[in-house]
Design a protein around this motif. Structure first.
Motif, PDB file in Angstrom:
ATOM      1  N   TRP A  38       7.882   7.302   8.196  1.00 47.32           N
ATOM      2  CA  TRP A  38       6.694   7.099   7.380  1.00 47.32           C
ATOM      3  C   TRP A  38       5.470   7.362   8.238  1.00 47.32           C
ATOM      4  O   TRP A  38       5.525   7.274   9.472  1.00 47.32           O
ATOM      5  N   ARG A  39       4.362   7.684   7.588  1.00 50.13           N
ATOM      6  CA  ARG A  39       3.099   7.862   8.313  1.00 50.13           C
ATOM      7  C   ARG A  39       1.997   7.141   7.542  1.00 50.13           C
ATOM      8  O   ARG A  39       2.133   6.872   6.343  1.00 50.13           O
ATOM      9  N   ALA A  40       0.927   6.824   8.246  1.00 49.14           N
ATOM     10  CA  ALA A  40      -0.180   6.079   7.635  1.00 49.14           C
ATOM     11  C   ALA A  40      -1.472   6.864   7.731  1.00 49.14           C
ATOM     12  O   ALA A  40      -1.709   7.592   8.700  1.00 49.14           O
ATOM     13  N   GLU A  41      -2.290   6.687   6.714  1.00 46.71           N
ATOM     14  CA  GLU A  41      -3.639   7.243   6.708  1.00 46.71           C
ATOM     15  C   GLU A  41      -4.612   6.086   6.517  1.00 46.71           C
ATOM     16  O   GLU A  41      -4.499   5.332   5.552  1.00 46.71           O
ATOM     17  N   VAL A  42      -5.552   5.952   7.439  1.00 46.30           N
ATOM     18  CA  VAL A  42      -6.573   4.913   7.320  1.00 46.30           C
ATOM     19  C   VAL A  42      -7.660   5.436   6.396  1.00 46.30           C
ATOM     20  O   VAL A  42      -8.339   6.403   6.708  1.00 46.30           O
ATOM     21  N   VAL A  43      -7.818   4.788   5.252  1.00 42.49           N
ATOM     22  CA  VAL A  43      -8.841   5.155   4.278  1.00 42.49           C
ATOM     23  C   VAL A  43     -10.127   4.402   4.586  1.00 42.49           C
ATOM     24  O   VAL A  43     -11.212   4.965   4.544  1.00 42.49           O
ATOM     25  N   ALA A  44      -9.996   3.117   4.923  1.00 44.11           N
ATOM     26  CA  ALA A  44     -11.157   2.286   5.278  1.00 44.11           C
ATOM     27  C   ALA A  44     -10.703   1.167   6.206  1.00 44.11           C
ATOM     28  O   ALA A  44      -9.640   0.575   6.005  1.00 44.11           O
ATOM     29  N   MET A  45     -11.517   0.915   7.243  1.00 51.01           N
ATOM     30  CA  MET A  45     -11.256  -0.194   8.153  1.00 51.01           C
ATOM     31  C   MET A  45     -12.610  -0.798   8.534  1.00 51.01           C
ATOM     32  O   MET A  45     -13.198  -0.455   9.537  1.00 51.01           O
ATOM     33  N   ASP A  46     -13.092  -1.681   7.683  1.00 50.61           N
ATOM     34  CA  ASP A  46     -14.345  -2.391   7.916  1.00 50.61           C
ATOM     35  C   ASP A  46     -13.973  -3.723   8.560  1.00 50.61           C
ATOM     36  O   ASP A  46     -13.836  -4.740   7.895  1.00 50.61           O
ATOM     37  N   LEU A  47     -13.769  -3.689   9.867  1.00 49.89           N
ATOM     38  CA  LEU A  47     -13.157  -4.782  10.616  1.00 49.89           C
ATOM     39  C   LEU A  47     -14.122  -5.952  10.820  1.00 49.89           C
ATOM     40  O   LEU A  47     -14.643  -6.179  11.906  1.00 49.89           O
ATOM     41  N   ARG A  48     -14.345  -6.669   9.716  1.00 48.68           N
ATOM     42  CA  ARG A  48     -15.167  -7.877   9.716  1.00 48.68           C
ATOM     43  C   ARG A  48     -14.688  -8.748   8.559  1.00 48.68           C
ATOM     44  O   ARG A  48     -14.022  -8.255   7.639  1.00 48.68           O
ATOM     45  N   VAL A  49     -14.990 -10.030   8.612  1.00 47.07           N
ATOM     46  CA  VAL A  49     -14.586 -10.928   7.538  1.00 47.07           C
ATOM     47  C   VAL A  49     -15.165 -10.410   6.222  1.00 47.07           C
ATOM     48  O   VAL A  49     -16.362 -10.145   6.116  1.00 47.07           O
ATOM     49  N   GLY A  50     -14.297 -10.222   5.235  1.00 46.28           N
ATOM     50  CA  GLY A  50     -14.701  -9.683   3.940  1.00 46.28           C
ATOM     51  C   GLY A  50     -14.714  -8.175   3.880  1.00 46.28           C
ATOM     52  O   GLY A  50     -14.903  -7.599   2.812  1.00 46.28           O
ATOM     53  N   GLY A  51     -14.485  -7.516   5.009  1.00 51.22           N
ATOM     54  CA  GLY A  51     -14.503  -6.061   5.041  1.00 51.22           C
ATOM     55  C   GLY A  51     -13.258  -5.461   4.411  1.00 51.22           C
ATOM     56  O   GLY A  51     -12.194  -6.073   4.359  1.00 51.22           O
ATOM     57  N   ARG A  52     -13.406  -4.245   3.943  1.00 50.50           N
ATOM     58  CA  ARG A  52     -12.326  -3.544   3.248  1.00 50.50           C
ATOM     59  C   ARG A  52     -11.286  -3.011   4.229  1.00 50.50           C
ATOM     60  O   ARG A  52     -11.610  -2.441   5.269  1.00 50.50           O
ATOM     61  N   SER A  53     -10.041  -3.184   3.860  1.00 49.29           N
ATOM     62  CA  SER A  53      -8.911  -2.581   4.551  1.00 49.29           C
ATOM     63  C   SER A  53      -8.178  -1.727   3.533  1.00 49.29           C
ATOM     64  O   SER A  53      -7.734  -2.240   2.494  1.00 49.29           O
ATOM     65  N   ALA A  54      -8.063  -0.457   3.783  1.00 50.39           N
ATOM     66  CA  ALA A  54      -7.338   0.436   2.875  1.00 50.39           C
ATOM     67  C   ALA A  54      -6.538   1.431   3.709  1.00 50.39           C
ATOM     68  O   ALA A  54      -7.111   2.212   4.467  1.00 50.39           O
ATOM     69  N   ILE A  55      -5.238   1.347   3.576  1.00 49.66           N
ATOM     70  CA  ILE A  55      -4.329   2.211   4.315  1.00 49.66           C
ATOM     71  C   ILE A  55      -3.312   2.744   3.320  1.00 49.66           C
ATOM     72  O   ILE A  55      -2.741   1.981   2.534  1.00 49.66           O
ATOM     73  N   THR A  56      -3.087   4.037   3.339  1.00 50.69           N
ATOM     74  CA  THR A  56      -2.069   4.630   2.490  1.00 50.69           C
ATOM     75  C   THR A  56      -0.902   5.056   3.362  1.00 50.69           C
ATOM     76  O   THR A  56      -1.094   5.727   4.372  1.00 50.69           O
ATOM     77  N   MET A  57       0.293   4.631   2.962  1.00 42.57           N
ATOM     78  CA  MET A  57       1.501   5.006   3.689  1.00 42.57           C
ATOM     79  C   MET A  57       2.227   6.089   2.900  1.00 42.57           C
ATOM     80  O   MET A  57       2.303   6.027   1.673  1.00 42.57           O
ATOM     81  N   TYR A  58       2.755   7.074   3.624  1.00 44.51           N
ATOM     82  CA  TYR A  58       3.464   8.196   3.026  1.00 44.51           C
ATOM     83  C   TYR A  58       4.886   8.249   3.577  1.00 44.51           C
ATOM     84  O   TYR A  58       5.083   8.247   4.793  1.00 44.51           O
ATOM     85  N   GLY A  59       5.851   8.289   2.672  1.00 42.67           N
ATOM     86  CA  GLY A  59       7.252   8.319   3.069  1.00 42.67           C
ATOM     87  C   GLY A  59       7.800   9.719   3.196  1.00 42.67           C
ATOM     88  O   GLY A  59       7.184  10.689   2.748  1.00 42.67           O
ATOM     89  N   PRO A  60       8.980   9.832   3.769  1.00 38.06           N
ATOM     90  CA  PRO A  60       9.581  11.142   4.015  1.00 38.06           C
ATOM     91  C   PRO A  60      10.048  11.855   2.752  1.00 38.06           C
ATOM     92  O   PRO A  60      10.343  13.048   2.784  1.00 38.06           O
ATOM     93  N   HIS A  61      10.105  11.125   1.623  1.00 35.33           N
ATOM     94  CA  HIS A  61      10.557  11.728   0.366  1.00 35.33           C
ATOM     95  C   HIS A  61       9.428  11.715  -0.660  1.00 35.33           C
ATOM     96  O   HIS A  61       9.638  11.442  -1.837  1.00 35.33           O
TER      97      HIS A  61
END
Length: 153
Positions: A38-61
């Motif tokens: 699997w691989r990951a793509e960081v869409v958003a990483m607002d590394l603070r309390v209340g900040g957005r975390s958005a990561i999309t994972m893509y599988g081999p199939h």
């Protein structure tokens, strides 16, 4: 409330200093966040309390698994807590976990503890059946590989 925490966790001594492990999280998350192939793509990483975390994972199939949430606690080089119970702007969504990653210096190494807390026993058991221990252990190994590379550069 009966006091049960419904927590799954893994722990590992990472052979890299905590500053390198932190940089692996903040600057190289896509390289280790989900178990290969699997691989990951960081869409958003607002590394603070209340900040957005958005990561999309893509599988081999051609699987696509978006992970949208917010950070609940951020202590640089020590702790990150996040949840998928909310999306950006504190809008509720179907919760699965409160995740955490703890980093504690041990000499030139880092004691890493990562885990997930669940709302119900059923959700915890589902996560366990999905391969929590195997997956999160592999992710910790990948994190160590990236952190060691950072420490050596």
């Amino acid at each position: 409330m009966n006091g049960e925490t419904f927590e799954l966790s893994i722990e590992r001594l990472i052979d890299a200093p905590v500053a390198a492990v932190w940089r692996a999280y903040t600057d190289h998350l896509a390289e280790w966040f989900c178990p290969a192939p699997w691989r990951a793509e960081v869409v958003a990483m607002d590394l603070r309390v209340g900040g957005r975390s958005a990561i999309t994972m893509y599988g081999p199939h051609d699987e696509v698994q978006p992970n949208e949430g917010v950070y609940l606690e951020v202590l640089p080089e020590r702790r990150i807590v996040f949840t998928d119970a909310f999306r950006d702007g504190w809008y509720p969504q179907g919760p699965f976990i409160v995740g955490f990653m703890d980093f504690a210096p041990e000499g030139d190494q880092t004691r890493y503890r990562g885990g997930a807390r669940h709302w119900t026993r059923e959700a915890m058991e589902q996560h366990q059946a999905m391969g929590f221990e195997t997956g999160w252990t592999k992710v910790a190994e990948q994190l160590e590989t990236v952190a060691k590379r950072i420490a050596e550069s």
